[in-house]
Design a protein around this motif. Structure first.
Motif, PDB file in Angstrom:
ATOM      1  N   CYS A 164      -9.963   3.153   2.568  1.00  0.00           N
ATOM      2  CA  CYS A 164      -9.647   4.412   1.892  1.00  0.00           C
ATOM      3  C   CYS A 164     -10.582   5.484   2.419  1.00  0.00           C
ATOM      4  CB  CYS A 164      -9.738   4.257   0.378  1.00  0.00           C
ATOM      5  SG  CYS A 164     -11.403   3.926  -0.197  1.00  0.00           S
TER       6      CYS A 164
ATOM      7  N   ALA B 188      -5.427   4.633  -0.627  1.00  0.00           N
ATOM      8  CA  ALA B 188      -5.554   3.552   0.364  1.00  0.00           C
ATOM      9  C   ALA B 188      -4.683   3.864   1.574  1.00  0.00           C
ATOM     10  CB  ALA B 188      -5.157   2.223  -0.241  1.00  0.00           C
TER      11      ALA B 188
ATOM     12  N   LEU C 122      -4.588  -1.968   4.906  1.00  0.00           N
ATOM     13  CA  LEU C 122      -5.227  -3.193   4.425  1.00  0.00           C
ATOM     14  C   LEU C 122      -4.899  -4.324   5.381  1.00  0.00           C
ATOM     15  CD1 LEU C 122      -2.836  -5.127   2.957  1.00  0.00           C
ATOM     16  CD2 LEU C 122      -2.942  -3.287   1.297  1.00  0.00           C
TER      17      LEU C 122
ATOM     18  N   CYS D   6       0.875  -1.176   0.000  1.00  0.00           N
ATOM     19  CA  CYS D   6       0.000   0.000   0.000  1.00  0.00           C
ATOM     20  C   CYS D   6       0.909   1.221   0.000  1.00  0.00           C
ATOM     21  CB  CYS D   6      -0.914  -0.042   1.220  1.00  0.00           C
ATOM     22  SG  CYS D   6      -2.028   1.347   1.369  1.00  0.00           S
TER      23      CYS D   6
ATOM     24  N   VAL E  76      -3.317  -0.561  -4.907  1.00  0.00           N
ATOM     25  CA  VAL E  76      -2.753  -1.542  -4.006  1.00  0.00           C
ATOM     26  C   VAL E  76      -2.198  -2.677  -4.848  1.00  0.00           C
ATOM     27  CG1 VAL E  76      -3.237  -3.207  -2.178  1.00  0.00           C
ATOM     28  CG2 VAL E  76      -4.316  -0.949  -2.128  1.00  0.00           C
TER      29      VAL E  76
ATOM     30  N   VAL F  27      -9.530  -3.401   2.402  1.00  0.00           N
ATOM     31  CA  VAL F  27      -8.733  -2.210   2.105  1.00  0.00           C
ATOM     32  C   VAL F  27      -9.515  -0.989   2.559  1.00  0.00           C
ATOM     33  CG1 VAL F  27      -7.512  -0.915   0.329  1.00  0.00           C
ATOM     34  CG2 VAL F  27      -7.773  -3.392   0.111  1.00  0.00           C
TER      35      VAL F  27
END
Length: 848
Positions: free
Chosen positions: A75, A59, A62, A33, A39, A73
Motif C-alpha cells: 500500500c 492496497a 499482493l 484486491c 483485502v 500486501v
C-alpha cells in the motif's frame, strides 16, 4: 463469432469506484484486491468470504508466499506481511455464532516489514521479494532478502535498479475507461530446462531457445530467473537476477500502457514449455514474441515480434496453453494464439499464410460476459472445461465456465497442425542438410588441395635430401633460363627468361608463387649497405603436369660487371589461400607461408656476351654507343687519365693504344676427341684439329651452363672461325681464340710433347678477362663431370684440382669486384687488378 459461457456469482463486494486497478490472485484461497483499503480472502472450498484485511491505505498489489503461509500486501506506506496460520487459528477459536461471518484483521504498523512509498507491484522469487515503485524521476526496483524465520522482521536490501521516466505519456493513456490509474506488471520467466516443475503465480517456464534469444547467453548459462516488467508508459523491460552487473534494459515498447504480460505454450511440443511471450496494451495492441527461423543460408533462429491490434480498451487479461482472454469492459473475448503459429514461421511464410495468420489474430471469439475488470489465471476441471475467475465492475466475484470445444474439430485441427509441423520439420532438415553438404564439399576441396601441397613438399624435400649423394639428379619441378639483351628508353639491359617446368605428377594449384632471387656471387657491399640481392615474385593459378610457366626479369644493366650472378628459384605457398580472406583472418596460424627451394641457376660472363656476328652486328654498334659513351665528356676525361697514367709508368712516354690482357685454359686434344665422340658431337667422332677447336668454341658459347643458355637466334651459335669477337656486359671488347698447340709435359721421365686445344681470352679489361676465364673453367668442369668412364680414366688432372682452380678464379673475381665496388681511385685500382692478372699468367692450367 460468439460462444455462450456459464457464469456463476460467488460473492459480491459492491461497486468498485476506486482509482487503483483491482487484482485477483488465485492460490489456496482467492485474494481480492479491489483498490480500497481492504483485502478480501475468499475460500473456494467453503464458498464463503473467509477474512478481511484492513490496511492503513489503498492496497495496490499482493503476493502469497511459496509455502502458502504468508501474504505480502503493498500500500502507500510500504509492504505488510500477514501470517495466514495465525489468522486461521483465530477464526477457529471464535464463537460458533460468528463462524459464518468473515474474520476482520486490522493491519497495524507492527505488520510493516518494508517502508517504501508508492509501491505499485510485488513479486516473490524464492527468498527474494521484489518491489517496484515510481519516484519523481525514475522507476525503482528493489530486491529484499526475506528472513528464514516467520516471526522475524529483518528484510535485508540486496540491491536496487532504476529506469528513467519518459515524459511523452498522455494522461488518457495511463488511465483506463473507468478513470483508474494503470499499475505496473511484474512476472518471472525461467528457462524451460532449468525451471522448477511447479511454478507459482506470476512465474512462467519459457522455451530455452527463446529464453536465450531474448535475454542472452549469459543468463541462460547462469540459469538465472529473469524479471519481466511492463510499465504504464508502454515499455517492456527485463532484469536477470543472478548475473553480476545486470541492469534494467528495455526489451520492447508497446507505446501504450502495459495491461498484461504472460506466456503461452501455443503448440504443445514440450511439457509445459511456453513458446510465446504475450504482452497486451491498454489500447488493444498485442505483441507475440516467438522463435522464428532465420535465412536459408545459416539456418539460425531469431526472436520474432508479431504485433496485432484488437478492439480496445483492454481492462485486464490472462493466458492459458494457447488462448488469450481479455476484457474490454463491454465484453470478454478469446483470442486463439495457435492460429498464428500454424505452418512455417519467420521468413519462410509466404504472403498467403501471413494473411491467414493476421486474419485469425484479428478475429477473437466473444464470450458474452461484460463488465469484467480483473481476471485470475485460468484453470481446467476434470472434464477439460476451462474456467476463469473474474471480478466485475460491480464487485461481483464470478466463475466463468467456457464451453467445451468439439473433439472432432479439435482432433482434425491437431492432425492438421501435426502434418504442417512435420512438413516444416522436413523442410528444415533439407535446408540444414544442404548447408552441411555445401560445407562438407568445401572442406573436401580444401583437404584435397592441402594433400597436393603436402605431396609436393615431400617430393621436393626428399629430392633435396638426396642431392648430396646424387649431384646430377634433377628435381621433378625445376627452372631453366635463357639470357637476352634488350633496349628500352636508350638503355640496354640483360634480361633472364626463366621457365618453371612441372615434370611431377601433381598440379600446382592456386596459392603458389614462383620466387626468384638474384644475388651477385662476388658482390662486395660497402659499409652500412645491405646485400645487393633482388627478389621477384610471380603468383600463378594452375600448372598441370608437363606444363611450363615462363617469366621474364631484368638482372643487370649495361656497364654492370657484377658477374657471375646466382639465381635462386623457390616455390612459396600461402596457407591463407586455402581458407580465403575471411577464413584466414579468423585463423591466425594459417596466415604463414611454406617455402620450398628448387634449383639454383648461374649467369656468368659468357651468358652476358654480345657476339659480333652478322645477325647481331647492328645491335652491338647500338650497344657500344649507348653503354660505353653514355657521357662523352666523362669518357674523354677517363681516356686521358688512363693514357697519362700509363705514360707516367713508362717514363713519360705517351701510349695511344690500350694495353691488352689475356688468360688461357688448355685441354688435351686426345681428351677432347674422346669427350667429343660422346658429348660434344655424337655424329662426328673423328674430326680434323681445326674443326675440334671450332666445336669447342661453339660448345662453350652454346652450353646450358648452370641451367642458363645464351639467347641467340638458333639452338647453337654458328662459329665460322676459331676467333670470336664480342663485347662484355661492361662494354669492353673481348676476343676468344681456340687453337691447337704443342705442350711439353713436365714431371715425367721422358720429355714428351702433347697436342692441346688452348682457349685464350683477350681484352683490355682485366675484369672481362678474369670473368671469362672463370666461365670457361666452369664449362670444362661440367664437361668432365659428363665424361664417360673411359675418358675419365684417361684424365690425369683430377676434378679436385679443377675445383681448386675454380675457387681461385672466384677469389680473383671477388678481388676485381671489390676493386670496382668500394670506389677506389685509378692509382689504387690498377695494382689490385694487375696482381690478379699476374696470377692468371703465372698459373696456366693444362687438363690432359
Amino acid at each position: 463469432m460468439a460462444a455462450d459461457c456459464a457464469v456463476e456469482t460467488w460473492t459480491e463486494f459492491g461497486f468498485l469506484g476506486t482509482s487503483v486497478t483491482p487484482k485477483v490472485r488465485f492460490g489456496t484461497d482467492v485474494f481480492i484486491c479491489t483498490g480500497s483499503d481492504e483485502v478480501y480472502v475468499f475460500s473456494t472450498h467453503e464458498r464463503r468470504l473467509k477474512a478481511v484485511f484492513q490496511l492503513p491505505g489503498p492496497a495496490t498489489d499482493l503476493v502469497e508466499s511459496h509455502d502458502k503461509q504468508l501474504v505480502y500486501v503493498a500500500c502507500a506506506s510500504g509492504v505488510y506481511c500477514v501470517n495466514l496460520q495465525s489468522l486461521l487459528h483465530s477464526s477457529q477459536s471464535a464463537p460458533p455464532e460468528s463462524s459464518s461471518s468473515p474474520t476482520e484483521l486490522k493491519i497495524s504498523s507492527e505488520f510493516l516489514v518494508i517502508e517504501a512509498d508508492g509501491v505499485s507491484s510485488l513479486l516473490l522469487v524464492g527468498s527474494v521479494l521484489l518491489t517496484l515503485c515510481q519516484t519523481d524521476s525514475s522507476w525503482l526496483m528493489t530486491l529484499y532478502k526475506t528472513p528464514e524465520q516467520t516471526q522475524s522482521s529483518s528484510y535485508e536490501v540486496l540491491g536496487s535498479f532504476s529506469l528513467p521516466l519518459v515524459s511523452a505519456v498522455v494522461q488518457d493513456d495511463t488511465e483506463s475507461k473507468g478513470g483508474r490509474r494503470r499499475s505496473s506488471v511484474l512476472i518471472c520467466v525461467h528457462s524451460g530446462d532449468t525451471a522448477p516443475s511447479t511454478v507459482p503465480h506470476g512465474h512462467f517456464r519459457l522455451e530455452p531457445v527463446l529464453f536465450k534469444l531474448l535475454f542472452g547467453v549469459e543468463a541462460a548459462l547462469a540459469k538465472s530467473p529473469v524479471i519481466v516488467c511492463g510499465l504504464p508508459d508502454g515499455r517492456l523491460c527485463f532484469l536477470p537476477l543472478r548475473l553480476p552487473g545486470s541492469r534494467l534494459r528495455v526489451l520492447h515498447s508497446l507505446e501504450q500502457p502495459v495491461v498484461f504480460v504472460g506466456a503461452s505454450v501455443v503448440m504443445e511440443t514440450g511439457p509445459g514449455h511456453a513458446q510465446c511471450l504475450v504482452a497486451v496494451g491498454g489500447q488493444g495492441r498485442v505483441v507475440l514474441i516467438k522463435t522464428e527461423k532465420g535465412g536459408p543460408e545459416d539456418g539460425s533462429s531469431l526472436a520474432g515480434f508479431t504485433e496485432v491490434c484488437v478492439s480496445g480498451p483492454v481492462e485486464c487479461g490472462c493466458v492459458d496453453h494457447n488462448c488469450l482472454y481479455y476484457s474490454t469492459g463491454s465484453d470478454l473475448l478469446l483470442l486463439d494464439l495457435s492460429e498464428g503459429s500454424s505452418g512455417k514461421e519467420g521468413k519462410e511464410r509466404d504472403d498467403k499464410t501471413s494473411s491467414k495468420t493476421t486474419a485469425a489474430l484479428h478475429s477473437p471469439t466473444s464470450l458474452n460476459v461484460c463488465r469484467v475488470v480483473a481476471l485470475a489465471e485460468p484453470t481446467c476441471n476434470t472434464a477439460g472445461q476451462v474456467q476463469l475467475l473474474g471480478l466485475s465492475v460491480r464487485g461481483k466475484l464470478q466463475r466463468i465456465s467456457l464451453p467445451v470445444r468439439r473433439k472432432e474439430a479439435g482432433l482434425s485441427k491437431q492432425v492438421g497442425r501435426s502434418v504442417r509441423d512435420l512438413l516444416s520439420a522436413i523442410g528444415d532438415v533439407c535446408e540444414r542438410a544442404s548447408v552441411l553438404k555445401t560445407a562438407i564439399k568445401s572442406k573436401n576441396q580444401i583437404l584435397k588441395h592441402l594433400n597436393q601441397v603436402v605431396n609436393i613438399s615431400f617430393l621436393l624435400t626428399a629430392t633435396a635430401n638426396t642431392e648430396d649423394h646424387l649431384p646430377m639428379k634433377e628435381k621433378p619441378i625445376r627452372c631453366h633460363a635463357m639470357t637476352s639483351w634488350s633496349r628500352l628508353l636508350q638503355k640496354d639491359s640483360l634480361n633472364l627468361a626463366c621457365v618453371l617446368e612441372n615434370s611431377s605428377l601433381y598440379v600446382l594449384e592456386r596459392g603458389w608463387t614462383l620466387s626468384i632471387t638474384v644475388v651477385p656471387l662476388c658482390c662486395s657491399s660497402t659499409a652500412g649497405e645491405e646485400s645487393s640481392s633482388t627478389n621477384f615474385l610471380f603468383p600463378f593459378q594452375h600448372l598441370h603436369p608437363g606444363e611450363t610457366l615462363e617469366v621474364s626479369l631484368p638482372i643487370a644493366a649495361a656497364g654492370d660487371s657484377s658477374f657471375p650472378l646466382t639465381v635462386n628459384c623457390s616455390l612459396i605457398f600461402s596457407l591463407s589461400s586455402l581458407l580465403g580472406e575471411e577464413g584466414a583472418a579468423s585463423c591466425p596460424g594459417w596466415q604463414s607461408n611454406i617455402s620450398l627451394p628448387l634449383n639454383t641457376l648461374t649467369v656468368d660472363w659468357l651468358h652476358a656476351l654480345h657476339l659480333n656476328n652478322p645477325t647481331a652486328r647492328h645491335k652491338m654498334v647500338t650497344f657500344q654507343s649507348s653503354s660505353i659513351t653514355t657521357d662523352p665528356i666523362q669518357a674523354f676525361i677517363s681516356s686521358r687519365q688512363i693514357r697519362r697514367s700509363r705514360g707516367a709508368d713508362r717514363g713519360g712516354e705517351s701510349v695511344s693504344r690500350p694495353e691488352k690482357y689475356s688468360a688461357s685454359v688448355r685441354v688435351s686434344s686426345e681428351l677432347l676427341r674422346e669427350l667429343k665422340s660422346s658429348d660434344l658431337d655424337p655424329k662426328a667422332p673423328k674430326l680434323a684439329p681445326e674443326n675440334l677447336c671450332l666445336s669447342l668454341l661453339e660448345w662453350l658459347l652454346s652450353e646450358s651452363s648452370g641451367g642458363v643458355k645464351m639467347g641467340h637466334q638458333g639452338d647453337k651459335v654458328a662459329v665460322s672461325s676459331s676467333v670470336v669477337h664480342a663485347h662484355g656486359p661492361n662494354g669492353a671488347t673481348v676476343k676468344l681464340t681456340a687453337k691447337e698447340i704443342e705442350v711439353r709435359e713436365e714431371n715425367t721421365e721422358k720429355d714428351e710433347r702433347l697436342t692441346a686445344a688452348e682457349v685464350q681470352v683477350e681484352s683490355s679489361s682485366v675484369a672481362a678477362v678474369c670473368g671469362l676465364h672463370h666461365a670457361v673453367l666452369s664449362r670444362i668442369q661440367i664437361l668432365l663431370q659428363r665424361a664417360p668412364e673411359k675418358a675419365a680414366s684417361m684424365t690425369r688432372v683430377p676434378i679436385l684440382s679443377l675445383r681448386q682452380a675454380l675457387q681461385r678464379a672466384e677469389i680473383q673475381q671477388s678481388q676485381i669486384s671489390g676493386a670496382f665496388g668500394v670506389g677506389m681511385t685509378t692509382g689504387q685500382t690498377s695494382p689490385s687488378l694487375l696482381n690478379v692478372y699476374q696470377e692468371l699468367r703465372q698459373n696456366p692450367l693444362l687438363i690432359i
